[in-house]
Design a protein around this motif. Structure first.
Motif, PDB file in Angstrom:
ATOM      1  N   ALA A  20       0.826  -1.194   0.000  1.00 14.03           N
ATOM      2  CA  ALA A  20       0.000   0.000   0.000  1.00 14.03           C
ATOM      3  C   ALA A  20       0.866   1.253   0.000  1.00 14.03           C
ATOM      4  CB  ALA A  20      -0.922  -0.001   1.214  1.00 14.03           C
ATOM      5  N   GLY A  21       0.274   2.375  -0.424  1.00  9.75           N
ATOM      6  CA  GLY A  21       0.962   3.645  -0.364  1.00  9.75           C
ATOM      7  C   GLY A  21       1.751   3.936  -1.620  1.00  9.75           C
ATOM      8  N   PRO A  22       2.058   5.220  -1.857  1.00 10.91           N
ATOM      9  CA  PRO A  22       2.782   5.600  -3.063  1.00 10.91           C
ATOM     10  C   PRO A  22       4.271   5.342  -2.944  1.00 10.91           C
ATOM     11  CG  PRO A  22       2.342   7.537  -1.732  1.00 10.91           C
ATOM     12  CD  PRO A  22       1.686   6.380  -1.023  1.00 10.91           C
ATOM     13  N   GLY A  23       4.927   5.332  -4.073  1.00  8.61           N
ATOM     14  CA  GLY A  23       6.371   5.172  -4.112  1.00  8.61           C
ATOM     15  C   GLY A  23       6.902   5.635  -5.454  1.00  8.61           C
ATOM     16  N   LEU A  24       8.200   5.916  -5.493  1.00  8.33           N
ATOM     17  CA  LEU A  24       8.853   6.356  -6.718  1.00  8.33           C
ATOM     18  C   LEU A  24       9.291   5.148  -7.535  1.00  8.33           C
ATOM     19  CD1 LEU A  24      11.213   9.044  -5.143  1.00  8.33           C
ATOM     20  CD2 LEU A  24       9.085   9.505  -6.384  1.00  8.33           C
ATOM     21  N   LEU A  25       9.103   5.216  -8.825  1.00 11.28           N
ATOM     22  CA  LEU A  25       9.653   4.225  -9.746  1.00 11.28           C
ATOM     23  C   LEU A  25      10.655   4.938 -10.641  1.00 11.28           C
ATOM     24  CD1 LEU A  25       6.484   2.156 -10.667  1.00 11.28           C
ATOM     25  CD2 LEU A  25       8.494   1.332  -9.465  1.00 11.28           C
ATOM     26  N   LEU A  26      11.881   4.413 -10.681  1.00 12.66           N
ATOM     27  CA  LEU A  26      12.974   5.046 -11.413  1.00 12.66           C
ATOM     28  C   LEU A  26      13.481   4.131 -12.522  1.00 12.66           C
ATOM     29  CD1 LEU A  26      15.058   6.374  -8.373  1.00 12.66           C
ATOM     30  CD2 LEU A  26      13.136   7.477  -9.516  1.00 12.66           C
ATOM     31  N   HIS A  27      13.863   4.740 -13.626  1.00 14.51           N
ATOM     32  CA  HIS A  27      14.483   4.025 -14.742  1.00 14.51           C
ATOM     33  C   HIS A  27      15.956   4.409 -14.752  1.00 14.51           C
ATOM     34  CE1 HIS A  27      14.895   2.078 -18.619  1.00 14.51           C
ATOM     35  NE2 HIS A  27      15.360   3.195 -19.160  1.00 14.51           N
ATOM     36  N   LEU A  28      16.828   3.464 -14.392  1.00 14.58           N
ATOM     37  CA  LEU A  28      18.259   3.728 -14.262  1.00 14.58           C
ATOM     38  C   LEU A  28      18.982   3.087 -15.434  1.00 14.58           C
ATOM     39  CD1 LEU A  28      18.489   2.926 -10.442  1.00 14.58           C
ATOM     40  CD2 LEU A  28      18.169   5.167 -11.508  1.00 14.58           C
ATOM     41  N   ALA A  29      19.284   3.888 -16.428  1.00 12.65           N
ATOM     42  CA  ALA A  29      19.928   3.390 -17.649  1.00 12.65           C
ATOM     43  C   ALA A  29      20.939   4.411 -18.129  1.00 12.65           C
ATOM     44  CB  ALA A  29      18.884   3.125 -18.738  1.00 12.65           C
ATOM     45  N   GLY A  30      22.050   3.925 -18.659  1.00 13.01           N
ATOM     46  CA  GLY A  30      23.071   4.806 -19.196  1.00 13.01           C
ATOM     47  C   GLY A  30      24.190   3.986 -19.798  1.00 13.01           C
ATOM     48  N   PRO A  31      25.077   4.611 -20.564  1.00 16.10           N
ATOM     49  CA  PRO A  31      26.213   3.865 -21.120  1.00 16.10           C
ATOM     50  C   PRO A  31      27.041   3.187 -20.043  1.00 16.10           C
ATOM     51  CG  PRO A  31      26.024   6.033 -22.145  1.00 16.10           C
ATOM     52  CD  PRO A  31      25.070   6.022 -21.001  1.00 16.10           C
ATOM     53  N   LEU A  32      27.247   3.895 -18.907  1.00 15.77           N
ATOM     54  CA  LEU A  32      28.020   3.355 -17.799  1.00 15.77           C
ATOM     55  C   LEU A  32      27.321   3.658 -16.483  1.00 15.77           C
ATOM     56  CD1 LEU A  32      31.670   4.454 -18.766  1.00 15.77           C
ATOM     57  CD2 LEU A  32      30.669   2.178 -19.041  1.00 15.77           C
ATOM     58  N   GLN A  33      27.425   2.712 -15.541  1.00 12.27           N
ATOM     59  CA  GLN A  33      26.978   2.915 -14.173  1.00 12.27           C
ATOM     60  C   GLN A  33      28.055   2.349 -13.263  1.00 12.27           C
ATOM     61  OE1 GLN A  33      22.878   1.831 -13.293  1.00 12.27           O
ATOM     62  NE2 GLN A  33      22.405   1.603 -15.476  1.00 12.27           N
ATOM     63  N   SER A  34      28.163   2.900 -12.042  1.00 11.99           N
ATOM     64  CA  SER A  34      29.130   2.372 -11.090  1.00 11.99           C
ATOM     65  C   SER A  34      28.623   2.622  -9.681  1.00 11.99           C
ATOM     66  CB  SER A  34      30.503   3.019 -11.284  1.00 11.99           C
ATOM     67  OG  SER A  34      31.472   2.373 -10.481  1.00 11.99           O
ATOM     68  N   TRP A  35      28.296   1.544  -8.978  1.00 10.51           N
ATOM     69  CA  TRP A  35      27.689   1.625  -7.649  1.00 10.51           C
ATOM     70  C   TRP A  35      28.653   0.998  -6.636  1.00 10.51           C
ATOM     71  CZ3 TRP A  35      23.426   4.528  -8.121  1.00 10.51           C
ATOM     72  CH2 TRP A  35      22.776   4.550  -9.362  1.00 10.51           C
ATOM     73  N   GLY A  36      29.609   1.806  -6.173  1.00  8.21           N
ATOM     74  CA  GLY A  36      30.657   1.314  -5.297  1.00  8.21           C
ATOM     75  C   GLY A  36      30.151   0.921  -3.915  1.00  8.21           C
ATOM     76  N   THR A  37      30.752  -0.095  -3.351  1.00  2.75           N
ATOM     77  CA  THR A  37      30.405  -0.531  -1.996  1.00  2.75           C
ATOM     78  C   THR A  37      31.613  -0.565  -1.067  1.00  2.75           C
ATOM     79  OG1 THR A  37      30.685  -2.865  -2.607  1.00  2.75           O
ATOM     80  CG2 THR A  37      28.464  -1.936  -2.778  1.00  2.75           C
ATOM     81  N   HIS A  38      32.824  -0.752  -1.598  1.00  3.89           N
ATOM     82  CA  HIS A  38      34.005  -0.770  -0.743  1.00  3.89           C
ATOM     83  C   HIS A  38      35.228  -0.214  -1.482  1.00  3.89           C
ATOM     84  CE1 HIS A  38      33.674  -4.812  -2.646  1.00  3.89           C
ATOM     85  NE2 HIS A  38      34.966  -4.643  -2.872  1.00  3.89           N
TER      86      HIS A  38
END
Length: 296
Positions: free
Chosen positions: A9-27
């Motif tokens: 229930a309840g609203p939420g954001l929906l995102l489209h994450l697309a691009g030539p490059l992505q980088s999601w660092g963790t360490h």
């Protein structure tokens, strides 16, 4: 951190994450800059903070209370970018060591490895109880104060990020068209008028995924085989990406549980790329938009 729960229930954001490059660092540390195979909480919180115009060092406690669930439409290809720093320079221009000295000429060149996801596409649901904050974020995504990027400043998105602020976002996350060409077998079956089967799709979240609102009946396929990640109610590990402070000199994160679930979705959801995907996305969202217009 307190483990959130997925609520339909309840609203939420929906995102489209697309691009030539992505980088999601963790360490990432010093010369090694890694990337996770999916968008991280710290990366999405930073993206929202940039769109809202928050400066580095401003509190992000409200954004950090939001929950993130991602769907991997296209995993992309892991790319390593090799950088060299300090080579061929005079002694006074080489990299300074921790002791404040200059590196000798025979050790002046440093190697830096930076990892990216090339041609990856993700769909993300950002949910929470603070409806006013979600509405503020939606407006900021439409007209960002500062340019958003997909993990690193060198990774701009390929187009608009916001799909919409929708009721029951997790239900949409499961049913939205996939930015993925249909498998060859599906195209052949569709041409013959036969059922087209299914495709395995990974979901990652900071909350248990055993309550993910799947279609009824759930498609059958390889993800239902013994040993597959079906339930999603138990963490598969931890990720150090829950932001406490995003100040440049005081960046602090804490570990949080990682939930993963592999779901077989109908191959009919594969909408292709570019215009084909956008057309399918519009067709999916049109009834929702019509209902919202009627309600207002």
């Amino acid at each position: 951190m307190t483990t959130p729960h997925l609520e339909p229930a309840g609203p939420g954001l929906l995102l489209h994450l697309a691009g030539p490059l992505q980088s999601w660092g963790t360490h990432s540390r010093f010369n090694e800059r890694d990337t996770a195979r999916f968008p991280t909480r710290s990366g999405i919180v930073g993206l929202l903070a940039a769109c809202l115009g928050r400066r580095r060092g401003e509190p992000v406690d409200d954004l950090a209370r939001l929950s993130l669930t991602t769907r991997t439409d296209r995993p992309g290809v892991l790319l390593r970018d090799l950088h060299t720093v300090g080579g061929g320079l005079p002694a006074k221009g080489t990299v300074t060591t921790a002791e404040g000295k200059k590196r000798p000429p025979d050790k002046a060149t440093l190697l830096s490895h930076r990892y990216y996801l090339a041609d990856a596409v993700f769909t993300a649901a950002v949910t929470g109880e603070d409806t006013a904050l979600l509405e503020e974020c939606a407006q900021a995504l439409r007209a960002p104060v500062w340019p958003p990027y997909l993990g690193r400043r060198s990774c701009p998105p390929a187009g608009p990020l916001l799909i919409g602020l929708l009721e029951d976002p997790l239900r949409h996350l499961v049913r939205l068209p996939l930015a993925l060409p249909a498998p060859a077998g599906h195209r052949t079956a569709r041409a013959a008028g036969a059922p087209g089967g299914s495709v395995p799709v990974d979901f990652h979240s900071d909350a248990p995924l055993d309550r993910l609102p799947l279609p009824e009946p759930a498609p059958q396929g390889p993800a239902q085989r013994p040993g597959a990640l079906v339930d999603g109610g138990t963490p598969v590990g931890e990720v150090n990406d829950d932001p406490l402070d995003l100040s440049p000199r005081r960046r602090t994160y804490r570990a949080r549980p990682l939930y993963r679930r592999t779901v077989d979705l109908p191959a009919t959801q594969c909408a292709g790329l570019g215009v084909d995907y956008l057309t399918a996305l519009h067709a999916h969202l049109a009834p929702q938009t019509a209902r919202e217009s009627t309600a207002t």
